[in-house]
Motif scaffolding. Structure first.
Motif, PDB file in Angstrom:
ATOM      1  N   ILE A  62      56.132 121.241 101.595  1.00 45.82           N
ATOM      2  CA  ILE A  62      55.690 120.189 102.387  1.00 45.82           C
ATOM      3  C   ILE A  62      55.329 120.952 103.917  1.00 45.82           C
ATOM      4  N   ASP A  63      54.089 120.705 104.425  1.00 45.65           N
ATOM      5  CA  ASP A  63      53.921 121.264 105.435  1.00 45.65           C
ATOM      6  C   ASP A  63      53.992 120.521 106.642  1.00 45.65           C
ATOM      7  N   PRO A  64      53.850 121.074 108.026  1.00 46.68           N
ATOM      8  CA  PRO A  64      54.265 120.295 109.210  1.00 46.68           C
ATOM      9  C   PRO A  64      53.559 118.904 109.052  1.00 46.68           C
ATOM     10  N   ALA A  65      52.452 118.896 108.749  1.00 51.12           N
ATOM     11  CA  ALA A  65      51.506 117.700 108.597  1.00 51.12           C
ATOM     12  C   ALA A  65      51.930 116.601 107.732  1.00 51.12           C
ATOM     13  N   GLY A  66      52.999 117.021 106.370  1.00 51.01           N
ATOM     14  CA  GLY A  66      53.370 115.893 105.566  1.00 51.01           C
ATOM     15  C   GLY A  66      52.863 116.249 104.370  1.00 51.01           C
ATOM     16  N   THR A  67      51.908 117.387 104.217  1.00 48.62           N
ATOM     17  CA  THR A  67      51.085 117.260 103.293  1.00 48.62           C
ATOM     18  C   THR A  67      51.985 118.273 101.998  1.00 48.62           C
ATOM     19  N   GLU A  68      52.055 117.514 100.878  1.00 46.11           N
ATOM     20  CA  GLU A  68      53.046 118.327  99.856  1.00 46.11           C
ATOM     21  C   GLU A  68      52.094 118.981  98.900  1.00 46.11           C
ATOM     22  N   SER A  76      46.402 122.651 100.604  1.00 44.25           N
ATOM     23  CA  SER A  76      46.292 121.528 101.559  1.00 44.25           C
ATOM     24  C   SER A  76      45.205 121.892 102.779  1.00 44.25           C
ATOM     25  N   TYR A 112      58.632 123.143 108.171  1.00 50.72           N
ATOM     26  CA  TYR A 112      58.320 123.011 106.706  1.00 50.72           C
ATOM     27  C   TYR A 112      59.479 122.519 105.679  1.00 50.72           C
ATOM     28  N   GLN A 113      59.414 122.105 104.723  1.00 50.85           N
ATOM     29  CA  GLN A 113      60.384 121.887 103.549  1.00 50.85           C
ATOM     30  C   GLN A 113      60.136 122.315 102.296  1.00 50.85           C
ATOM     31  N   THR A 156      64.783 123.149 104.954  1.00 49.16           N
ATOM     32  CA  THR A 156      63.919 123.357 106.044  1.00 49.16           C
ATOM     33  C   THR A 156      63.752 124.325 106.629  1.00 49.16           C
TER      34      THR A 156
END
Length: 159
Positions: A62-68, A76, A112-113, A156
């Motif tokens: 998952i990127d910093p904008a929340g896109t998985e 993304s 990021y996660q 994270t």
């Protein structure tokens, strides 16, 4: 020549004790950094999953904008891409690899996660290792055995 003391022998009335020479052991070395796998996309952020067994494990980042990014959304708008996806057939014990990366100059800053999901199938559980590299340096990861239909704990990390 090495500075190893000679063997010492001590004799008593009924017992002979032999003391072997002592050698100093070098201090343990840290584990080497994971080596890149040929053919995988690399960049400023790279997350790689490797596993054995025939369970269907999937890498999720998952990127910093929340896109998985995962098998159902392989890229993304931030520039990240899943360039290796693997669904093993029953009996194919691997090793298997999945990889998500952001090319140089293409990764947004922030948190990021990353985690692994076991979708089950075939044997159910799978042993895995997830490696996270930022600017080519190891910054974290996870590993172990993941039961069917479960997720690993999210890791994270920042860029």
């Amino acid at each position: 020549t090495d500075d190893i003391p000679a063997t010492t022998t001590t004799t008593t009335t009924s017992t002979t004790v032999v003391t072997p020479p002592t050698q100093t052991q070098p201090p343990p070395q840290p584990d080497p950094a994971p080596q890149p796998v040929p053919g995988l996309g690399t960049g400023v952020v790279q997350v790689t999953l490797e596993w054995t067994g025939d369970a269907d494990l999937d890498l999720h980042v998952i990127d910093p904008a929340g896109t998985e990014i995962y098998y159902g959304n392989q890229s993304s708008s931030s520039g990240g891409s899943l360039d290796r996806d693997k669904i093993p057939s029953c009996g194919d014990t691997g090793p298997h690899i999945e990889n998500v990366f952001w090319p140089t100059g293409g990764a947004p800053t922030g948190q990021y996660q990353a985690f692994v999901r076991n979708l089950g199938s075939c044997s159910g559980s799978g042993s895995f290792e997830m490696v996270i590299l930022v600017n080519g340096a190891y910054v974290g990861g996870d590993g172990g055995t993941l039961a069917a239909n479960t997720d690993s704990s999210p890791v994270t990390f920042g860029f």
